[in-house]
Motif scaffolding. Structure first.
Motif, PDB file in Angstrom:
ATOM      1  N   UNK A  44      -4.979  -9.736  10.906  1.00 44.76           N
ATOM      2  CA  UNK A  44      -4.679  -9.547   9.484  1.00 44.76           C
ATOM      3  C   UNK A  44      -4.622  -8.049   9.188  1.00 44.76           C
ATOM      4  N   UNK A  45      -3.682  -7.659   8.356  1.00 48.47           N
ATOM      5  CA  UNK A  45      -3.603  -6.265   7.944  1.00 48.47           C
ATOM      6  C   UNK A  45      -2.485  -5.517   8.641  1.00 48.47           C
ATOM      7  N   UNK A  46      -2.414  -4.206   8.372  1.00 46.54           N
ATOM      8  CA  UNK A  46      -3.336  -3.416   7.528  1.00 46.54           C
ATOM      9  C   UNK A  46      -3.104  -3.641   6.035  1.00 46.54           C
ATOM     10  N   UNK A  47      -4.191  -3.534   5.249  1.00 46.45           N
ATOM     11  CA  UNK A  47      -4.149  -3.671   3.809  1.00 46.45           C
ATOM     12  C   UNK A  47      -4.780  -2.441   3.156  1.00 46.45           C
ATOM     13  N   UNK A  48      -4.356  -2.154   1.942  1.00 47.05           N
ATOM     14  CA  UNK A  48      -4.986  -1.095   1.167  1.00 47.05           C
ATOM     15  C   UNK A  48      -6.334  -1.560   0.634  1.00 47.05           C
ATOM     16  N   UNK A  49      -7.247  -0.607   0.458  1.00 48.91           N
ATOM     17  CA  UNK A  49      -8.588  -0.929  -0.029  1.00 48.91           C
ATOM     18  C   UNK A  49      -8.949  -0.070  -1.229  1.00 48.91           C
ATOM     19  N   UNK A  50     -10.077  -0.393  -1.862  1.00 46.06           N
ATOM     20  CA  UNK A  50     -10.518   0.337  -3.051  1.00 46.06           C
ATOM     21  C   UNK A  50     -10.849   1.794  -2.740  1.00 46.06           C
ATOM     22  N   UNK A  88      -6.723   0.199   5.850  1.00 53.27           N
ATOM     23  CA  UNK A  88      -7.416   0.039   7.122  1.00 53.27           C
ATOM     24  C   UNK A  88      -6.530  -0.692   8.121  1.00 53.27           C
ATOM     25  N   UNK A  89      -6.883  -0.572   9.375  1.00 56.09           N
ATOM     26  CA  UNK A  89      -6.063  -1.147  10.441  1.00 56.09           C
ATOM     27  C   UNK A  89      -6.143  -2.661  10.510  1.00 56.09           C
ATOM     28  N   UNK A  90      -5.502  -3.177  11.491  1.00 50.75           N
ATOM     29  CA  UNK A  90      -5.467  -4.627  11.702  1.00 50.75           C
ATOM     30  C   UNK A  90      -6.834  -5.134  12.134  1.00 50.75           C
ATOM     31  N   UNK A  91      -7.193  -6.333  11.622  1.00 51.07           N
ATOM     32  CA  UNK A  91      -8.492  -6.932  11.942  1.00 51.07           C
ATOM     33  C   UNK A  91      -8.335  -8.410  12.216  1.00 51.07           C
ATOM     34  N   UNK A  92      -9.295  -8.937  12.931  1.00 55.26           N
ATOM     35  CA  UNK A  92      -9.333 -10.371  13.190  1.00 55.26           C
ATOM     36  C   UNK A  92     -10.119 -11.061  12.078  1.00 55.26           C
ATOM     37  N   UNK A 113      -3.841  -3.373  -8.847  1.00 55.78           N
ATOM     38  CA  UNK A 113      -3.172  -2.358  -8.046  1.00 55.78           C
ATOM     39  C   UNK A 113      -4.155  -1.855  -6.996  1.00 55.78           C
ATOM     40  N   UNK A 114      -3.860  -2.136  -5.765  1.00 54.00           N
ATOM     41  CA  UNK A 114      -4.794  -1.828  -4.680  1.00 54.00           C
ATOM     42  C   UNK A 114      -5.013  -0.333  -4.562  1.00 54.00           C
ATOM     43  N   UNK A 115      -6.295   0.053  -4.457  1.00 54.33           N
ATOM     44  CA  UNK A 115      -6.639   1.444  -4.251  1.00 54.33           C
ATOM     45  C   UNK A 115      -6.646   2.285  -5.503  1.00 54.33           C
ATOM     46  N   UNK A 116      -6.421   1.669  -6.667  1.00 53.96           N
ATOM     47  CA  UNK A 116      -6.410   2.421  -7.914  1.00 53.96           C
ATOM     48  C   UNK A 116      -7.624   2.021  -8.764  1.00 53.96           C
ATOM     49  N   UNK A 117      -7.668   2.550  -9.999  1.00 50.61           N
ATOM     50  CA  UNK A 117      -8.851   2.406 -10.831  1.00 50.61           C
ATOM     51  C   UNK A 117      -9.199   0.952 -11.107  1.00 50.61           C
ATOM     52  N   UNK A 119     -23.883   0.714   6.704  1.00 51.03           N
ATOM     53  CA  UNK A 119     -23.045   0.941   5.543  1.00 51.03           C
ATOM     54  C   UNK A 119     -21.867  -0.003   5.520  1.00 51.03           C
ATOM     55  N   UNK A 120     -20.827   0.390   4.841  1.00 49.50           N
ATOM     56  CA  UNK A 120     -19.634  -0.450   4.732  1.00 49.50           C
ATOM     57  C   UNK A 120     -18.632  -0.103   5.819  1.00 49.50           C
ATOM     58  N   UNK A 121     -18.082  -1.122   6.447  1.00 51.72           N
ATOM     59  CA  UNK A 121     -17.048  -0.873   7.461  1.00 51.72           C
ATOM     60  C   UNK A 121     -15.706  -0.544   6.821  1.00 51.72           C
ATOM     61  N   UNK A 122     -15.654  -0.567   5.473  1.00 48.79           N
ATOM     62  CA  UNK A 122     -14.436  -0.146   4.776  1.00 48.79           C
ATOM     63  C   UNK A 122     -14.391   1.356   4.557  1.00 48.79           C
ATOM     64  N   UNK A 123     -15.484   2.037   4.864  1.00 46.10           N
ATOM     65  CA  UNK A 123     -15.535   3.492   4.743  1.00 46.10           C
ATOM     66  C   UNK A 123     -14.792   4.097   5.931  1.00 46.10           C
ATOM     67  N   UNK A 124     -13.669   4.781   5.705  1.00 46.47           N
ATOM     68  CA  UNK A 124     -12.889   5.313   6.825  1.00 46.47           C
ATOM     69  C   UNK A 124     -13.597   6.413   7.604  1.00 46.47           C
ATOM     70  N   UNK A 125     -14.680   6.978   7.071  1.00 52.92           N
ATOM     71  CA  UNK A 125     -15.380   8.045   7.776  1.00 52.92           C
ATOM     72  C   UNK A 125     -16.446   7.515   8.733  1.00 52.92           C
TER      73      UNK A 125
END
Length: 250
Positions: free
Chosen positions: A9-15, A20-24, A45-49, A151-157
């Motif tokens: 699944x993916x990649x999809x935009x996040x908050x 993020x890349x493709x995931x199972x 709207x993905x990634x916006x306010x 932490x969150x695996x959605x954090x790109x850092x």
């Protein structure tokens, strides 16, 4: 949900504002979808306010309760950006700001940065928060860093497993001193024969002026009532005892 079955699944935009890349991910088998006539599907709207606000409102309420359990004098909690929390407290004893930081980090897995400020700073104004951090914080003294936490695996850092470092900034003014750079005004309050001095900061100056104006209005009102009562009392002279209401005692 089909057991033991995963698909790419993916990649999809996040908050976070990143995709993020493709995931199972799990597979859901849908048998039917029903809806009313002329139904409206509301999306974000993905990634916006609006994407961020969808989750931050209940998060702020939960974090407020968590901080209040540790610091009863908490004033407000705000989530202004991904993984970030601003907390406003009235620090009455040393260490309460760090307790608030720990309460936030221990309550929500997603939170990575916590800034705790004094109650005179409006946490809904980013400029005020940045001013407080710049003028009241010493990094070697007021920043707490906690390493190797979940932490969150959605954090790109972060690493792929979601392990991250977290940090908090202790910004409230120490009770022991008031910076000379803050405007202050001293008021002398008399109580009987004794007198005490109180320092009011600039943030409380306008509130103090309002209180003084309210007191002036109250004194004027009482003076007018006393003046009317004195005039009525003069008319009563030479007659049986009377009251301002016009009743006569016989």
């Amino acid at each position: 949900i089909l057991p033991h079955e995963r698909v790419a699944e993916g990649p999809f935009g996040e908050f976070t504002g990143y995709s993020l890349g493709e995931r199972q991910r799990e597979v859901v088998k849908v048998r039917a979808i029903t809806h009313r006539r002329d139904a409206i599907f509301q999306d974000i709207t993905v990634g916006h306010l609006d994407h961020l606000m969808l989750s931050t409102t209940p998060i702020e309420a939960n974090l407020y309760r968590a901080v209040r359990a540790m610091v009863p004098t908490v004033k407000a909690v705000r989530v202004p950006a991904p993984f970030t929390v601003y907390v406003s407290i009235e620090q009455r004893i040393s260490g309460q700001a760090k307790n608030a930081i720990l309460a936030v980090l221990g309550n929500d897995l997603y939170m990575k940065r916590v800034i705790v400020v004094d109650q005179d700073v409006d946490i809904f104004n980013d400029r005020q928060v940045n001013w407080a951090v710049a003028t009241r914080c010493q990094p070697d003294r007021d920043i707490v860093v906690i390493t190797n936490t979940r932490g969150s695996d959605l954090d790109p850092s972060t690493k792929e497993d979601g392990n991250t470092a977290k940090w908090g900034v202790d910004v409230p003014l120490p009770n022991r001193r008031l910076p000379a750079t803050r405007r202050a005004i001293a008021f002398r309050k008399k109580s009987g024969n004794a007198s005490t001095s109180r320092i009011l900061s600039a943030s409380n100056f306008e509130r103090c002026l309002l209180e003084i104006r309210g007191l002036q209005g109250l004194l004027r009102s009482r003076a007018r009532r006393l003046h009317r009562g004195g005039a009525e009392g003069a008319e009563c002279r030479g007659r049986p005892a009377c009251r301002p209401s016009g009743r006569v005692d016989t």
